[in-house]
Design an enzyme around this catalytic site. Sequence first.
Site, PDB file in Angstrom:
ATOM      1  N   ASP A  11       0.633  -1.251   0.097  1.00  0.00           N
ATOM      2  CA  ASP A  11      -0.205   0.081  -0.039  1.00  0.00           C
ATOM      3  C   ASP A  11       0.820   1.335   0.102  1.00  0.00           C
ATOM      4  O   ASP A  11       0.953   1.948   0.885  1.00  0.00           O
ATOM      5  CB  ASP A  11      -0.878  -0.088   1.131  1.00  0.00           C
ATOM      6  CG  ASP A  11      -0.306   0.261   2.529  1.00  0.00           C
ATOM      7  OD1 ASP A  11      -0.761   0.728   3.597  1.00  0.00           O
ATOM      8  OD2 ASP A  11       0.955  -0.329   2.750  1.00  0.00           O
ATOM      9  N   ASP A  16       6.816   1.157   1.769  1.00  0.00           N
ATOM     10  CA  ASP A  16       6.493   0.248   0.814  1.00  0.00           C
ATOM     11  C   ASP A  16       7.369   0.533  -0.362  1.00  0.00           C
ATOM     12  O   ASP A  16       7.853  -0.429  -1.290  1.00  0.00           O
ATOM     13  CB  ASP A  16       5.096   0.290   0.523  1.00  0.00           C
ATOM     14  CG  ASP A  16       3.872   0.151   1.527  1.00  0.00           C
ATOM     15  OD1 ASP A  16       3.896   0.965   2.064  1.00  0.00           O
ATOM     16  OD2 ASP A  16       3.485  -1.008   1.473  1.00  0.00           O
ATOM     17  N   ASN A  40      -2.408   3.016   3.232  1.00  0.00           N
ATOM     18  CA  ASN A  40      -1.829   4.332   3.720  1.00  0.00           C
ATOM     19  C   ASN A  40      -2.716   5.299   2.867  1.00  0.00           C
ATOM     20  O   ASN A  40      -2.841   6.357   3.639  1.00  0.00           O
ATOM     21  CB  ASN A  40      -0.604   4.301   3.246  1.00  0.00           C
ATOM     22  CG  ASN A  40       0.450   3.701   4.127  1.00  0.00           C
ATOM     23  OD1 ASN A  40       0.068   3.534   5.295  1.00  0.00           O
ATOM     24  ND2 ASN A  40       1.404   2.892   3.577  1.00  0.00           N
ATOM     25  N   THR A 125       2.884  -5.855   2.657  1.00  0.00           N
ATOM     26  CA  THR A 125       3.519  -4.836   3.646  1.00  0.00           C
ATOM     27  C   THR A 125       2.414  -3.762   3.520  1.00  0.00           C
ATOM     28  O   THR A 125       2.714  -2.523   3.974  1.00  0.00           O
ATOM     29  CB  THR A 125       4.605  -4.100   2.703  1.00  0.00           C
ATOM     30  OG1 THR A 125       4.160  -3.737   1.481  1.00  0.00           O
ATOM     31  CG2 THR A 125       5.773  -4.986   2.564  1.00  0.00           C
ATOM     32  N   PHE A 166      -0.868  -0.517  12.421  1.00  0.00           N
ATOM     33  CA  PHE A 166      -1.901  -0.317  11.225  1.00  0.00           C
ATOM     34  C   PHE A 166      -2.471  -1.236  10.370  1.00  0.00           C
ATOM     35  O   PHE A 166      -3.535  -1.369  10.149  1.00  0.00           O
ATOM     36  CB  PHE A 166      -1.172   0.824  10.660  1.00  0.00           C
ATOM     37  CG  PHE A 166      -2.064   1.439   9.457  1.00  0.00           C
ATOM     38  CD1 PHE A 166      -1.754   0.765   8.105  1.00  0.00           C
ATOM     39  CD2 PHE A 166      -3.065   2.085   9.653  1.00  0.00           C
ATOM     40  CE1 PHE A 166      -2.523   1.265   6.941  1.00  0.00           C
ATOM     41  CE2 PHE A 166      -3.944   2.842   8.658  1.00  0.00           C
ATOM     42  CZ  PHE A 166      -3.646   2.217   7.394  1.00  0.00           C
ATOM     43  N   ASN A 167      -1.164  -2.001   9.752  1.00  0.00           N
ATOM     44  CA  ASN A 167      -1.736  -3.126   8.649  1.00  0.00           C
ATOM     45  C   ASN A 167      -2.834  -3.888   9.472  1.00  0.00           C
ATOM     46  O   ASN A 167      -3.426  -4.515   8.434  1.00  0.00           O
ATOM     47  CB  ASN A 167      -0.472  -3.787   8.157  1.00  0.00           C
ATOM     48  CG  ASN A 167       0.397  -3.096   7.192  1.00  0.00           C
ATOM     49  OD1 ASN A 167      -0.108  -1.819   6.802  1.00  0.00           O
ATOM     50  ND2 ASN A 167       1.625  -3.357   7.225  1.00  0.00           N
ATOM     51  N   GLN A 228       7.160  11.211  10.906  1.00  0.00           N
ATOM     52  CA  GLN A 228       7.333  10.270  11.875  1.00  0.00           C
ATOM     53  C   GLN A 228       7.694  11.038  13.270  1.00  0.00           C
ATOM     54  O   GLN A 228       7.325  10.895  14.355  1.00  0.00           O
ATOM     55  CB  GLN A 228       8.542   9.124  11.701  1.00  0.00           C
ATOM     56  CG  GLN A 228       8.065   8.204  10.559  1.00  0.00           C
ATOM     57  CD  GLN A 228       7.125   7.146  11.233  1.00  0.00           C
ATOM     58  OE1 GLN A 228       6.789   6.829  12.303  1.00  0.00           O
ATOM     59  NE2 GLN A 228       6.494   6.300   9.943  1.00  0.00           N
ATOM     60  N   HIS A 240       9.672   0.239   8.262  1.00  0.00           N
ATOM     61  CA  HIS A 240       8.996  -0.787   8.706  1.00  0.00           C
ATOM     62  C   HIS A 240       9.160  -2.011   7.251  1.00  0.00           C
ATOM     63  O   HIS A 240       9.482  -3.142   7.645  1.00  0.00           O
ATOM     64  CB  HIS A 240       7.521  -0.724   8.716  1.00  0.00           C
ATOM     65  CG  HIS A 240       7.182   0.298   9.627  1.00  0.00           C
ATOM     66  ND1 HIS A 240       7.421   0.130  11.136  1.00  0.00           N
ATOM     67  CD2 HIS A 240       6.767   1.544   9.552  1.00  0.00           C
ATOM     68  CE1 HIS A 240       6.929   1.236  11.729  1.00  0.00           C
ATOM     69  NE2 HIS A 240       6.475   2.103  10.771  1.00  0.00           N
ATOM     70  N   ASP A 241       8.377  -1.919   6.242  1.00  0.00           N
ATOM     71  CA  ASP A 241       8.360  -2.662   5.291  1.00  0.00           C
ATOM     72  C   ASP A 241       9.508  -3.383   4.507  1.00  0.00           C
ATOM     73  O   ASP A 241       9.619  -4.675   4.305  1.00  0.00           O
ATOM     74  CB  ASP A 241       7.317  -2.164   4.102  1.00  0.00           C
ATOM     75  CG  ASP A 241       6.083  -1.731   4.325  1.00  0.00           C
ATOM     76  OD1 ASP A 241       5.427  -0.663   4.086  1.00  0.00           O
ATOM     77  OD2 ASP A 241       5.803  -2.285   5.457  1.00  0.00           O
TER      78      ASP A 241
HETATM   79  O1  RIB Z   1       2.482   0.209  10.659  1.00  0.00           O
HETATM   80  C1  RIB Z   1       3.343   0.554   9.667  1.00  0.00           C
HETATM   81  C2  RIB Z   1       2.784  -0.317   8.294  1.00  0.00           C
HETATM   82  O2  RIB Z   1       1.616   0.485   8.024  1.00  0.00           O
HETATM   83  C3  RIB Z   1       3.598  -0.243   7.090  1.00  0.00           C
HETATM   84  O3  RIB Z   1       3.552  -0.877   6.340  1.00  0.00           O
HETATM   85  C4  RIB Z   1       3.318   1.104   6.560  1.00  0.00           C
HETATM   86  O4  RIB Z   1       3.510   1.418   5.344  1.00  0.00           O
HETATM   87  C5  RIB Z   1       1.565   1.098   6.863  1.00  0.00           C
HETATM   88  O5  RIB Z   1       1.389   0.235   5.768  1.00  0.00           O
HETATM   89 CA    CA Z   2       2.885  -0.450   4.026  1.00  0.00          CA
END
Ligand code: RIB
Ligand code: CA
Length: 320
Positions: A11, A16, A40, A125, A166-167, A228, A240-241
């Site tokens: 996303d 990503d 996102n 991701t 979040f994901n 951030q 993260h990804d």
């Molecule tokens: O929590 C982080 C995740 O949520 C990452 O994949 C970021 O791109 C969002 O999708």
């Molecule tokens: Ca992501």
Amino acid sequence: MNSRKIILDCDPGHDDAVAIMMAGRHPFIDLLGITVVKGNQTIDKTTKNALHICQYLEILVPVFQGMDRPMVIASPPTEERIHGESGLDGPVFGPLKKEAEELHAVGFLISTLMASKGDVTLVATGPLTNIAMAMRIEPRIIPKIEEIILMGGSYQMGNVTPAAEFNIFADAEAAFVVFESGVKVTMCGLDITRKVLCTTDIVKRMSTHTNPASKLFSDLMSFFIESQKRTFGWEGAPLHDPTTIAYLIDPSVLTLKEAHTDIEIRSEQSYGRTNCDIFHLTNKPFNSNIATDIDVDKFWDIVENCIKMYSDINLNEYTL
Ligand code: RIB
Ligand code: CA
């Protein structure tokens, strides 16, 4: 080492985008296609972002637009506060020529897996909506999935609520389907992604390689670091990804622990929580490998090596 066949479901999203860059040219990875999901940003924006990244970096793989909302719940808010209005604020790309395929992302997942010899890994991701929908529509793909390596969850704190990442939060029912499917799931959660903070020093290090990948990295991270810091007060942006792709390239970068993971889908307060039983307090069967640590130096070396793989593209032919 034989290259590993993968489908990257994402996303985009700043992190990503770095994951796409890393998967796009690495000889250990055979990127069969990119499937996009709402997360996102809206599905139109995440799809457009994936196309821009592939076009700019000359990553010649098909991009498939996927689900525009979660399986059950009403669509949760998008993440403007982190990724901006476009979902990829920072870089200014040129005119978009690359188009998404006609086939829906769920259709591509099903057709590719059904035609495979069971040697395709799914890297996720973003929210797991596309993958869970494919499993529900065509359960015969489940034994055909070699592994699911996902960025998501946390056995400690969340980032969208105190409980949830979040994901998973964005479609907890989809995560429930995936973690209960019986497919080998490797979970790169916030527990380790928050250890790979992209700082301005990291950006300076990657900018020493003058090519489109290093320029894109720098333009993405300049925005991502600011957003951030504003939201969480971090001195750097947790990348993260890309931890999923780094694990594919060199599994020794992560420390994993087998565990049973339950996804909370009923609680209002803890909806989307990944309850990872890393101390084996229950006798539930293991359904996941949870990343409990990451070799930070090795991770940044992998990222830098991936950036260097784009040095054959002449920077001054491209305007972001
Ligand atoms: O929590 C982080 C995740 O949520 C990452 O994949 C970021 O791109 C969002 O999708
Ligand atoms: Ca992501």
